[in-house]
Motif scaffolding. Structure first.
Motif, PDB file in Angstrom:
ATOM      1  N   GLU A  45       1.026   5.681   0.814  1.00  0.00           N
ATOM      2  CA  GLU A  45       0.368   6.903   1.278  1.00  0.00           C
ATOM      3  C   GLU A  45       0.996   8.076   0.534  1.00  0.00           C
TER       4      GLU A  45
ATOM      5  N   ASP B 275       0.864  -1.176   0.000  1.00  0.00           N
ATOM      6  CA  ASP B 275       0.000   0.000   0.000  1.00  0.00           C
ATOM      7  C   ASP B 275       0.900   1.225   0.000  1.00  0.00           C
TER       8      ASP B 275
ATOM      9  N   ASP C 209      -3.133  -1.327   6.938  1.00  0.00           N
ATOM     10  CA  ASP C 209      -3.609  -1.408   5.559  1.00  0.00           C
ATOM     11  C   ASP C 209      -2.980  -2.551   4.765  1.00  0.00           C
TER      12      ASP C 209
ATOM     13  N   GLN D 299      -6.359   8.116   7.763  1.00  0.00           N
ATOM     14  CA  GLN D 299      -6.271   8.127   6.303  1.00  0.00           C
ATOM     15  C   GLN D 299      -5.916   9.518   5.781  1.00  0.00           C
TER      16      GLN D 299
ATOM     17  N   LYS E 215      -9.893  -5.050  -4.348  1.00  0.00           N
ATOM     18  CA  LYS E 215     -11.123  -4.317  -4.671  1.00  0.00           C
ATOM     19  C   LYS E 215     -11.773  -4.905  -5.927  1.00  0.00           C
TER      20      LYS E 215
ATOM     21  N   LEU F 244     -11.874  -1.029   1.749  1.00  0.00           N
ATOM     22  CA  LEU F 244     -11.049  -1.977   2.514  1.00  0.00           C
ATOM     23  C   LEU F 244     -11.662  -2.278   3.880  1.00  0.00           C
TER      24      LEU F 244
ATOM     25  N   TYR G 162      -1.766   2.763  11.464  1.00  0.00           N
ATOM     26  CA  TYR G 162      -2.693   2.816  10.345  1.00  0.00           C
ATOM     27  C   TYR G 162      -2.028   2.287   9.076  1.00  0.00           C
TER      28      TYR G 162
ATOM     29  N   HIS H  12     -12.749   3.468  -8.699  1.00  0.00           N
ATOM     30  CA  HIS H  12     -12.672   3.332  -7.250  1.00  0.00           C
ATOM     31  C   HIS H  12     -14.011   2.892  -6.677  1.00  0.00           C
TER      32      HIS H  12
ATOM     33  N   HIS I 151      -5.074  -3.235  -2.399  1.00  0.00           N
ATOM     34  CA  HIS I 151      -6.488  -2.892  -2.418  1.00  0.00           C
ATOM     35  C   HIS I 151      -6.614  -1.598  -3.210  1.00  0.00           C
TER      36      HIS I 151
ATOM     37  N   LYS J 185      -9.938   3.856   9.991  1.00  0.00           N
ATOM     38  CA  LYS J 185      -9.535   4.656   8.830  1.00  0.00           C
ATOM     39  C   LYS J 185      -9.251   6.104   9.254  1.00  0.00           C
TER      40      LYS J 185
END
Ligand code: A3P
Ligand code: A3P
Lengths: 208, 208
Positions: A29, A27, A157, A137, A105, A120, A153, B207, A81, A134
């Motif tokens: 960010e 994942d 994920d 996020q 997804k 997710l 966090y 998405h 995801h 979340k």
């Protein structure tokens, strides 16, 4: 449970990279949802053993060789995801095409036809009975020092992606949709590249 | 110019099938846009020499072996305009997966970024300076005997696809988008199958 998060600056260590087998949960960010504007700040990975590597990426950083090697390794499936976004971000940051991939997804859309909740959080709750938060996020992922809440966090994920993939593989098989899912996953890196090339909102397969 | 349209009932003749080399222009006419409701009535093909084969399909017809053999021949690229629909229709009618394919609408979207007019009429006018009539598009394609106007229309939809592909291949190459187009074409038969399987309106890569 002891927190098993390994923090890295700039790249995975060689040692950490060697932990990774044939399935890697990934994942990212960023500072926002526009890869041309919003830079990559953090890459999270998990080998599927309940631990995670969290890699902070510096502003302007152009290379992360250990990370890139794992992303392009044809023998290692990268589990995402909504991989479309992360794959685009990684390509933009390091020029690496991530493949092969599995997207939880897309697999969820292809199997959980009784719901339109393919986030997710919802997926993890239904398949694994685990509640992930979340809350962090939307936070400043470019901060020099990440907070404990951010680290938790970021790790959360990726920690469950292996188990989610296992559950979704069974459902795809059960419904006879494995081949179609695989074709979607094969196309996904191209779909991500087309986002970067200028078709982020266009369904190229639509009639108009 | 003498009309070079060969009319067939039920399937291409062996003899006609043998005319086809490594690129086959294909189009279909149906009773409407819903493949589960609206049956296949006509399949048009052209080998790219200015002639066309027009094959009438009977109600309830389940097989067309010569046609199906060409569609699944891995050595022959099937050229469509908006192939997504025709590929789904052919799969639904005869259980055949058409591949490999080239879609002039997708290639147009990937190269003619200065317009949103990617219909066959506009594309043919711009690239080939030829005006094709769309007047018979909405007509009763299930009629026992097709009118001359219908036959001309059916043929006109495939007669220019080779030249369109040639022009679009050059543009894809010029803009450095050939690889992305090829990945789209590889995914297209799956996109068509997913229409039949129940995701006609969904962009699985979105998405939400
Ligand atoms: N257009 C978009 N709309 C919403 N979320 C998007 C998005 N593009 C990428 N994302 C990201 O997609 C990820 C998965 O979202 P969801 O859980 O709703 O399926 C989220 O990342 P993170 O979970 O890494 O913050 C979110 O930031
Ligand atoms: N959802 C849709 N909306 C409009 N046309 C569609 C469609 N799905 C399939 N088609 C078909 O797509 C073909 C190409 O359309 P266009 O020229 O506008 O790009 C047309 O076929 P025919 O040309 O064989 O009649 C049209 O019937």
């Amino acid at each position: 449970m002891a927190r098993a998060i390994r923090l890295h600056k700039g790249d995975l260590s060689e040692e950490a990279a060697e932990r990774y087998g044939d399935r890697i949960a990934v994942d990212t960010e960023t500072l926002g949802l526009n890869p041309h504007r919003d830079r990559l700040c953090v890459v999270q990975l998990s080998p599927g053993d309940g631990t995670a590597d969290v890699v902070q990426i510096a502003k302007g950083q152009k290379k992360a060789p250990n990370l890139a090697r794992l992303m392009r390794d044809r023998k290692k499936t990268k589990i995402f995801h909504f991989g479309r976004f992360d794959i685009a971000v990684l390509e933009h940051a390091f020029g690496v095409t991530t493949q092969p991939v599995f997207c939880t997804k897309i697999a969820s859309k292809l199997t959980r036809t009784y719901t339109d909740r393919h986030g997710l959080k919802d997926l993890t709750r239904e398949l694994l009975d685990i509640d992930i938060s979340k809350q962090q996020q939307s936070s400043d992922w470019a901060a020099e020092t990440l907070t404990d809440a951010q680290l938790d966090y970021a790790a959360s994920d990726v920690l469950h992606l292996h188990a989610l993939m296992d559950g979704l593989v069974v459902r795809l098989e059960r419904e006879g949709r494995t081949k179609e899912a695989e074709a979607c996953f094969r196309f996904l890196p191209t779909r991500a590249r087309l986002d970067l090339m200028g078709w982020p909102e266009t369904d190229l397969f639509a009639h108009s």
